[in-house]
Design a protein around this motif. Structure first.
Motif, PDB file in Angstrom:
ATOM      1  N   ALA A 211       0.806  -1.226   0.000  1.00 45.16           N
ATOM      2  CA  ALA A 211       0.000   0.000   0.000  1.00 45.16           C
ATOM      3  C   ALA A 211       0.835   1.271   0.000  1.00 45.16           C
ATOM      4  O   ALA A 211       0.304   2.353   0.237  1.00 45.16           O
ATOM      5  CB  ALA A 211      -0.940  -0.006   1.210  1.00 45.16           C
ATOM      6  N   GLN A 212       2.134   1.156  -0.258  1.00 41.05           N
ATOM      7  CA  GLN A 212       2.973   2.350  -0.331  1.00 41.05           C
ATOM      8  C   GLN A 212       3.100   2.882  -1.759  1.00 41.05           C
ATOM      9  O   GLN A 212       3.463   4.026  -1.964  1.00 41.05           O
ATOM     10  CB  GLN A 212       4.373   2.045   0.221  1.00 41.05           C
ATOM     11  CG  GLN A 212       4.404   1.668   1.695  1.00 41.05           C
ATOM     12  CD  GLN A 212       3.958   0.233   1.948  1.00 41.05           C
ATOM     13  OE1 GLN A 212       4.140  -0.648   1.107  1.00 41.05           O
ATOM     14  NE2 GLN A 212       3.383   0.003   3.104  1.00 41.05           N
ATOM     15  N   SER A 213       2.826   2.041  -2.746  1.00 41.98           N
ATOM     16  CA  SER A 213       3.011   2.465  -4.141  1.00 41.98           C
ATOM     17  C   SER A 213       2.390   1.423  -5.065  1.00 41.98           C
ATOM     18  O   SER A 213       1.747   0.477  -4.616  1.00 41.98           O
ATOM     19  CB  SER A 213       4.514   2.616  -4.459  1.00 41.98           C
ATOM     20  OG  SER A 213       5.184   1.380  -4.341  1.00 41.98           O
ATOM     21  N   GLY A 214       2.585   1.617  -6.359  1.00 42.18           N
ATOM     22  CA  GLY A 214       2.256   0.596  -7.349  1.00 42.18           C
ATOM     23  C   GLY A 214       0.791   0.257  -7.468  1.00 42.18           C
ATOM     24  O   GLY A 214      -0.097   1.086  -7.318  1.00 42.18           O
ATOM     25  N   GLN A 215       0.557  -1.024  -7.769  1.00 45.74           N
ATOM     26  CA  GLN A 215      -0.772  -1.526  -8.097  1.00 45.74           C
ATOM     27  C   GLN A 215      -1.805  -1.205  -7.020  1.00 45.74           C
ATOM     28  O   GLN A 215      -2.933  -0.799  -7.314  1.00 45.74           O
ATOM     29  CB  GLN A 215      -0.679  -3.050  -8.265  1.00 45.74           C
ATOM     30  CG  GLN A 215      -1.952  -3.704  -8.739  1.00 45.74           C
ATOM     31  CD  GLN A 215      -2.120  -3.577 -10.238  1.00 45.74           C
ATOM     32  OE1 GLN A 215      -1.511  -4.316 -10.987  1.00 45.74           O
ATOM     33  NE2 GLN A 215      -2.918  -2.637 -10.669  1.00 45.74           N
ATOM     34  N   TYR A 216      -1.447  -1.389  -5.774  1.00 44.90           N
ATOM     35  CA  TYR A 216      -2.391  -1.168  -4.677  1.00 44.90           C
ATOM     36  C   TYR A 216      -2.854   0.285  -4.654  1.00 44.90           C
ATOM     37  O   TYR A 216      -4.056   0.571  -4.557  1.00 44.90           O
ATOM     38  CB  TYR A 216      -1.721  -1.539  -3.348  1.00 44.90           C
ATOM     39  CG  TYR A 216      -2.669  -1.628  -2.167  1.00 44.90           C
ATOM     40  CD1 TYR A 216      -3.103  -2.871  -1.693  1.00 44.90           C
ATOM     41  CD2 TYR A 216      -3.111  -0.490  -1.499  1.00 44.90           C
ATOM     42  CE1 TYR A 216      -3.954  -2.964  -0.598  1.00 44.90           C
ATOM     43  CE2 TYR A 216      -3.957  -0.572  -0.416  1.00 44.90           C
ATOM     44  CZ  TYR A 216      -4.384  -1.807   0.039  1.00 44.90           C
ATOM     45  OH  TYR A 216      -5.236  -1.887   1.111  1.00 44.90           O
ATOM     46  N   VAL A 217      -1.912   1.214  -4.748  1.00 44.12           N
ATOM     47  CA  VAL A 217      -2.270   2.637  -4.688  1.00 44.12           C
ATOM     48  C   VAL A 217      -3.049   3.055  -5.940  1.00 44.12           C
ATOM     49  O   VAL A 217      -3.970   3.870  -5.862  1.00 44.12           O
ATOM     50  CB  VAL A 217      -1.016   3.507  -4.494  1.00 44.12           C
ATOM     51  CG1 VAL A 217      -1.367   4.991  -4.554  1.00 44.12           C
ATOM     52  CG2 VAL A 217      -0.356   3.187  -3.158  1.00 44.12           C
TER      53      VAL A 217
END
Length: 346
Positions: free
Chosen positions: A50-56
């Protein structure tokens, strides 16, 4: 009975299962509490990327949809909920890739005329070329003298055909090493570019700062940087003259506002990266209308005009190089499902 629409870009292939997983944290909650919903999902995913990438990126789409819901429920356009607008219209530049800057090519000259006839006052071209015959190595992107000569020739050709009052940006797509980035930035100084985009990848901020310190050409980066924490070090180290968060994947509209406000304290303007449908473009424009340090917003659909215009029920949203913010509640555009399906990836 209120439906909100959002969008995420680039990392969107895995959105469906991620958004499904968010539902347990959304169902039964008040959709007007957008910050609470965002934080609940973000912090619950700390071990899920949840800090970057796909999740965000997936969370961004949900956050934007919540703003659309809030505006519709309250009867106000989103920019009004973000503090009100500081400008009536949002300037847009045409990103036309590599097609319009082949030196001497008649199709390229026609493309440059088309961009001006459409009313744009700024454009961006790409100068990274994996097929350049002067390249020595397919994997290592250290540019040879021949490659750099070709890059500069493309910039010179394009710059000469636009009027002096027209702004030109150049993209290197973060594919080169620091030595190449510094050489190109120095070579293009006479053309007074609006910016040189990501001459090196943004992951090594010290390298980006080295490039920026070596040249008078403005350096821009940030389309693959996430949330305000991702931009903190870029700003603190003065690694870029301009930042370009993608509001459809950096965390959403309120997060974009926070990033822009943080940049404002460093006197750094914001030029959002945007390769989205009219829904994402209009959502981005709401933030651009509300922040003082906005520079210009990207548009990337000149090769698919019919597809672009049929994506939403309102039709064309760019008039003479600008987006005029609608007074309608929410984001202000609604998907035309028949038109959007023509762009759908199987």
């Amino acid at each position: 009975g209120v439906v909100g629409q959002g969008e995420s870009t680039d990392a969107a292939m895995g959105n469906v299962p991620l958004i499904d997983s968010f539902s347990r944290l959304l169902i039964g909650q008040d959709p007007l509490n957008i910050e609470a919903a965002f934080e609940r999902i973000r912090t619950s995913g700390v071990f899920a990327g949840a800090q970057s990438g796909q999740y965000v990126a997936a969370l961004t789409a949900v956050e934007i949809a919540l703003w659309d819901i809030a505006g519709k429920a309250l009867g106000l356009p989103v920019y009004q909920l973000l503090g009100g607008r500081v400008r009536q219209r949002v300037r847009v530049y045409c990103d036309s890739g590599a097609q319009e800057m082949i030196p001497g090519d008649e199709r390229s000259k026609a493309r440059i005329r088309q961009i001006q006839e459409m009313g744009f006052t700024a454009a961006k071209i790409d100068i990274d070329d994996a097929t350049d015959p002067a390249r020595f190595d397919r994997v290592n992107w250290t540019a040879s003298n021949g490659e750099i000569d070709h890059m500069v020739a493309k910039v010179a050709f394009t710059r000469e055909l636009y009027p002096k009052t027209f702004d030109l940006a150049v993209d290197m797509h973060a594919r080169y090493d620091a030595g190449t980035g510094k050489r190109v930035a120095k070579e293009v100084e006479p053309f007074k570019l609006m910016w040189l985009e990501e001459p090196v990848p943004a992951e090594n901020i010290d390298a980006m700062r080295e490039v920026r310190a070596s040249t008078s050409t403005p350096i821009c980066c940030g389309e693959n940087v996430y949330m305000r924490w991702g931009f903190r070090e870029i700003l603190e180290k003065r690694a870029a003259d301009i930042i370009m968060p993608d509001f459809q994947k950096c965390g959403g509209l309120l997060e974009a506002r926070k990033i822009a406000d943080m940049a404002h304290t460093y006197y750094v303007p914001v030029a959002p990266h945007a390769v989205t449908s009219p829904i994402g473009m209009m959502a981005t424009a709401h933030v651009c209308a509300a922040i003082p340090n906005f520079l210009v917003q990207e548009w990337h659909w000149i090769d698919s005009l019919d597809l672009w215009r049929n994506w939403v029920k309102e039709g064309e949203i760019i008039q003479k190089g600008y987006i005029v913010l609608p007074e309608r509640p929410g984001i202000g555009v609604e998907m035309n499902e028949d038109g959007a399906r023509k762009a759908q990836v199987p």
